[in-house]
Scaffold this motif. Structure first.
Motif, PDB file in Angstrom:
ATOM      1  N   SER A  26       3.421   7.517 -13.971  1.00  0.00           N
ATOM      2  CA  SER A  26       3.011   7.467 -12.566  1.00  0.00           C
ATOM      3  C   SER A  26       2.297   8.761 -12.215  1.00  0.00           C
ATOM      4  N   SER A  27       1.277   8.646 -11.403  1.00  0.00           N
ATOM      5  CA  SER A  27       0.515   9.824 -11.003  1.00  0.00           C
ATOM      6  C   SER A  27       1.132  10.454  -9.765  1.00  0.00           C
ATOM      7  N   GLU A  28       0.630  11.617  -9.420  1.00  0.00           N
ATOM      8  CA  GLU A  28       0.946  12.197  -8.127  1.00  0.00           C
ATOM      9  C   GLU A  28       0.256  11.363  -7.048  1.00  0.00           C
ATOM     10  N   PRO A  29       0.705  11.425  -5.803  1.00  0.00           N
ATOM     11  CA  PRO A  29      -0.008  10.714  -4.733  1.00  0.00           C
ATOM     12  C   PRO A  29      -1.477  11.137  -4.697  1.00  0.00           C
ATOM     13  N   LEU A  30      -2.360  10.162  -4.811  1.00  0.00           N
ATOM     14  CA  LEU A  30      -3.783  10.457  -4.900  1.00  0.00           C
ATOM     15  C   LEU A  30      -4.492  10.286  -3.552  1.00  0.00           C
ATOM     16  N   TYR A  31      -4.632   9.057  -3.125  1.00  0.00           N
ATOM     17  CA  TYR A  31      -5.329   8.763  -1.873  1.00  0.00           C
ATOM     18  C   TYR A  31      -4.473   7.802  -1.072  1.00  0.00           C
ATOM     19  N   PRO A  32      -3.787   8.292  -0.038  1.00  0.00           N
ATOM     20  CA  PRO A  32      -2.876   7.444   0.750  1.00  0.00           C
ATOM     21  C   PRO A  32      -3.595   6.213   1.307  1.00  0.00           C
ATOM     22  N   GLY A  33      -2.915   5.096   1.225  1.00  0.00           N
ATOM     23  CA  GLY A  33      -3.495   3.838   1.683  1.00  0.00           C
ATOM     24  C   GLY A  33      -3.694   2.864   0.547  1.00  0.00           C
ATOM     25  N   GLY A  34      -4.108   3.403  -0.602  1.00  0.00           N
ATOM     26  CA  GLY A  34      -4.279   2.573  -1.797  1.00  0.00           C
ATOM     27  C   GLY A  34      -5.177   1.370  -1.579  1.00  0.00           C
ATOM     28  N   THR A  35      -6.430   1.593  -1.157  1.00  0.00           N
ATOM     29  CA  THR A  35      -7.336   0.477  -0.850  1.00  0.00           C
ATOM     30  C   THR A  35      -8.188   0.048  -2.039  1.00  0.00           C
ATOM     31  N   VAL A  36      -8.355   0.918  -3.039  1.00  0.00           N
ATOM     32  CA  VAL A  36      -9.253   0.601  -4.155  1.00  0.00           C
ATOM     33  C   VAL A  36      -8.586   0.965  -5.474  1.00  0.00           C
ATOM     34  N   LEU A  37      -8.612   0.022  -6.422  1.00  0.00           N
ATOM     35  CA  LEU A  37      -8.207   0.290  -7.800  1.00  0.00           C
ATOM     36  C   LEU A  37      -9.079  -0.560  -8.712  1.00  0.00           C
ATOM     37  N   ALA A  38      -9.912   0.099  -9.517  1.00  0.00           N
ATOM     38  CA  ALA A  38     -10.789  -0.604 -10.455  1.00  0.00           C
ATOM     39  C   ALA A  38     -10.762   0.146 -11.779  1.00  0.00           C
ATOM     40  N   VAL A  39     -10.410  -0.562 -12.848  1.00  0.00           N
ATOM     41  CA  VAL A  39     -10.296   0.058 -14.171  1.00  0.00           C
ATOM     42  C   VAL A  39     -11.590  -0.156 -14.938  1.00  0.00           C
ATOM     43  N   HIS A  40     -12.134   0.907 -15.510  1.00  0.00           N
ATOM     44  CA  HIS A  40     -13.365   0.835 -16.301  1.00  0.00           C
ATOM     45  C   HIS A  40     -13.117   0.046 -17.584  1.00  0.00           C
ATOM     46  N   GLU A  41     -14.178  -0.585 -18.097  1.00  0.00           N
ATOM     47  CA  GLU A  41     -14.036  -1.415 -19.298  1.00  0.00           C
ATOM     48  C   GLU A  41     -13.585  -0.616 -20.515  1.00  0.00           C
ATOM     49  N   SER A  42     -13.779   0.711 -20.503  1.00  0.00           N
ATOM     50  CA  SER A  42     -13.307   1.538 -21.612  1.00  0.00           C
ATOM     51  C   SER A  42     -11.786   1.632 -21.632  1.00  0.00           C
ATOM     52  N   GLY A  43     -11.157   1.391 -20.487  1.00  0.00           N
ATOM     53  CA  GLY A  43      -9.708   1.442 -20.401  1.00  0.00           C
ATOM     54  C   GLY A  43      -9.151   2.807 -20.102  1.00  0.00           C
ATOM     55  N   ASP A  44      -9.991   3.826 -19.949  1.00  0.00           N
ATOM     56  CA  ASP A  44      -9.487   5.187 -19.746  1.00  0.00           C
ATOM     57  C   ASP A  44      -9.771   5.722 -18.357  1.00  0.00           C
ATOM     58  N   LEU A  45     -10.660   5.077 -17.591  1.00  0.00           N
ATOM     59  CA  LEU A  45     -11.027   5.581 -16.270  1.00  0.00           C
ATOM     60  C   LEU A  45     -10.664   4.544 -15.214  1.00  0.00           C
ATOM     61  N   ALA A  46     -10.263   5.042 -14.051  1.00  0.00           N
ATOM     62  CA  ALA A  46      -9.940   4.168 -12.922  1.00  0.00           C
ATOM     63  C   ALA A  46     -10.585   4.726 -11.666  1.00  0.00           C
ATOM     64  N   LEU A  47     -11.187   3.855 -10.901  1.00  0.00           N
ATOM     65  CA  LEU A  47     -11.743   4.222  -9.594  1.00  0.00           C
ATOM     66  C   LEU A  47     -10.656   3.985  -8.555  1.00  0.00           C
ATOM     67  N   VAL A  48     -10.278   5.045  -7.836  1.00  0.00           N
ATOM     68  CA  VAL A  48      -9.156   4.990  -6.903  1.00  0.00           C
ATOM     69  C   VAL A  48      -9.611   5.519  -5.553  1.00  0.00           C
ATOM     70  N   ALA A  49      -9.163   4.871  -4.473  1.00  0.00           N
ATOM     71  CA  ALA A  49      -9.484   5.328  -3.122  1.00  0.00           C
ATOM     72  C   ALA A  49      -8.390   4.894  -2.166  1.00  0.00           C
ATOM     73  N   GLY A  50      -8.404   5.510  -0.966  1.00  0.00           N
ATOM     74  CA  GLY A  50      -7.420   5.191   0.059  1.00  0.00           C
ATOM     75  C   GLY A  50      -8.062   5.033   1.411  1.00  0.00           C
ATOM     76  N   ARG A  51      -7.315   5.404   2.444  1.00  0.00           N
ATOM     77  CA  ARG A  51      -7.792   5.190   3.806  1.00  0.00           C
ATOM     78  C   ARG A  51      -8.819   6.212   4.248  1.00  0.00           C
ATOM     79  N   ASP A  52      -8.941   7.342   3.555  1.00  0.00           N
ATOM     80  CA  ASP A  52      -9.905   8.349   3.993  1.00  0.00           C
ATOM     81  C   ASP A  52     -11.275   8.061   3.384  1.00  0.00           C
ATOM     82  N   ALA A  53     -12.195   9.023   3.485  1.00  0.00           N
ATOM     83  CA  ALA A  53     -13.578   8.804   3.053  1.00  0.00           C
ATOM     84  C   ALA A  53     -13.864   9.368   1.675  1.00  0.00           C
TER      85      ALA A  53
END
Length: 480
Positions: A196-223
């Motif tokens: 588990s990671s540290e809290p990244l972006y509160p809200g947890g609105t975006v999670l997309a895993v790259h096809e390589s399997g090593d990168l994830a696009l993460v976002a929350g309620r902020d900009a």
């Protein structure tokens, strides 16, 4: 026998072998040397195509008006007067033609200016109406009052790309075997939290895993969004969305795409912003990627969806609908776009024409949807619902309702179409469809609350993002 050029009897007559026209030899040879064609028909003609006609020399009597010098002078004067009148007439015609051309050019310029003004007023009216519709908000203010406008037709190369992708993918889809390295139901049933990671972006609105399997696009309620390294368990690149909050995101090959509540869609390559689109009159609620990875779609609260060309960074078209749109995904073959709406319908659009091909009524505002890779099933979830509706595109009917026990926030089908993962306030679960028994069964269940769910490479891992912005990975512990 008269020359077809001079209209007088020729001294040395020749005839064309191709057309049979008679000419004065010196005149037609001069014309051929200059143009290489026959003056009457315009066909190719050479000196070898001329046949000389043998005739007895004729003595042309002298006309009476050239029998004396005074008569000849009078004839020359008449010819001069005739030529002067002809030149004057040509000058008058030229002046009139110039005036008509000037008026035509002025009218064309005025028409272009009027068209530009009308187009500008139309765009302003669209934007104003969209903002009014967005400000009204809610299901009661978004049913049936959308302004119906004509969308811009897609360019021919884009239409050809959509057709080619559909033909290529539809031919191989049913024959495609499950990869050997793909996770099985037995392995998924043993999944447990790995990290588990540290809290990244509160809200947890975006999670997309790259096809390589090593990168994830993460976002929350902020900009701000971030590219997170799953192996290093840290944020590698922050991505600034500007004002508002980030509502959706995905990977377009190595480019990260995010959408914001201010109506902006941004494309990043590494940390550099390479494209930005602002065509919606309200929040962009979701983005979707075409099978070609070069066509992007966005849907918004302004009751429109837009298509973009990522290669040229150009807007392709914007289509008006009858309800605010909340989520979207392209069909695996790329010829259809499914969009969930606040009126409780999943609207299926033909990508090339922009027309609405079908609707599936879920009865409440649609929260998320996801196509199965088999190309025939579509899963959808409504706001606050604990059940997942599975629809068959061929029958246009709901074939399964999967009860999860708690409100569902996100769903995701794996690449093989076997496993349907869901995330909600009550935890995450994975349902498997068996082709042999034609039945659904739950193969994994965890009580970890989540707002977003995504499969890792080869389905060997499952990733969830919760309200606090904590990214958790699930998988099988490897024995060393």
């Amino acid at each position: 026998m008269l020359c077809a050029i001079s209209g007088t009897p020729p001294e040395v007559p020749v005839v064309s072998r191709k057309t049979g026209n008679v000419y004065e030899k010196r005149l037609i040879e001069a014309y051929i040397n200059e143009n290489g064609t026959e003056p009457i028909t315009g066909e190719a003609l050479s000196a070898e195509d001329l046949l000389e006609i043998r005739t007895q020399p004729t003595v042309i009597p002298r006309p009476p008006q050239v029998t004396s010098i005074p008569a000849m002078l009078s004839m020359f004067q008449n010819e001069w007067d005739s030529m002067a009148l002809q030149v004057y007439k040509l000058q008058q015609d030229l002046k009139q033609a110039r005036q008509e051309l000037s008026v035509a050019l002025y009218q064309h310029d005025a028409a272009v200016r009027v068209i530009a003004q009308v187009a500008s007023e139309r765009d302003e009216a669209r934007t104003a109406l969209a903002k009014v519709s967005v400000n009204r908000g809610g299901p009661t203010g978004t049913n049936g009052d959308a302004m119906q406008v004509d969308s811009t037709p897609l360019p021919a190369p884009i239409m050809e790309k959509i057709d080619n992708e559909q033909q290529r993918l539809s031919k191989t889809r049913r024959k495609r075997p499950v990869p050997e390295e793909w996770a099985t139901a037995e392995s998924i049933s043993t999944y447990a939290p790995l990290s588990s990671s540290e809290p990244l972006y509160p809200g947890g609105t975006v999670l997309a895993v790259h096809e390589s399997g090593d990168l994830a696009l993460v976002a929350g309620r902020d900009a701000t969004a971030g590219v997170f390294s799953l192996s290093q368990n840290r944020v590698l690149q922050p991505l600034k969305g500007g004002q508002g909050s980030i509502t959706s995101g995905l990977w377009a090959q190595d480019k990260a795409v995010i959408a914001t509540s201010t109506g902006v869609v941004k494309v990043f390559e590494a940390e550099k912003e390479v494209s930005s689109f602002s065509v919606h009159g309200g929040p962009v609620n979701a983005v979707a990627l075409h099978a070609s990875s070069t066509i992007l779609a966005s849907v918004g609260a302004d009751k429109t969806y837009a298509l973009y060309d990522l290669e040229s960074s150009q807007l392709l078209t914007q289509v008006q609908t009858d309800s605010a749109l909340t989520c979207a995904q392209f069909h695996p073959d790329g010829h259809l776009l499914a969009a969930g709406a606040v009126d409780g319908q999943i609207k299926i659009f033909d990508v090339k024409s922009g027309t609405q091909a079908a609707t599936f009524d879920l009865g409440a505002p649609v929260k998320c949807l996801f196509f199965s890779e088999n190309g025939t099933w579509l899963a959808g979830v409504t706001e606050g619902s604990s059940s997942i509706s599975v629809w068959d595109l061929r029958k246009a009917a709901e074939i399964k309702s999967i009860e999860t026990g708690s409100p569902v926030n996100s769903i995701s089908w794996d690449y093989t179409g076997q496993f349907l993962a869901s995330a909600g306030s009550g935890g995450i679960s994975v349902e498997q469809y068996s082709k042999a028994s034609k039945e659904w069964s739950e193969v994994f269940k965890s009580g970890t609350p989540a707002t977003r769910i995504a499969w890792g490479k080869d389905a060997q891992q499952l990733f969830s993002l919760n309200e606090q912005g904590v990214l958790t990975s699930f998988g099988t512990f490897k024995q060393e």
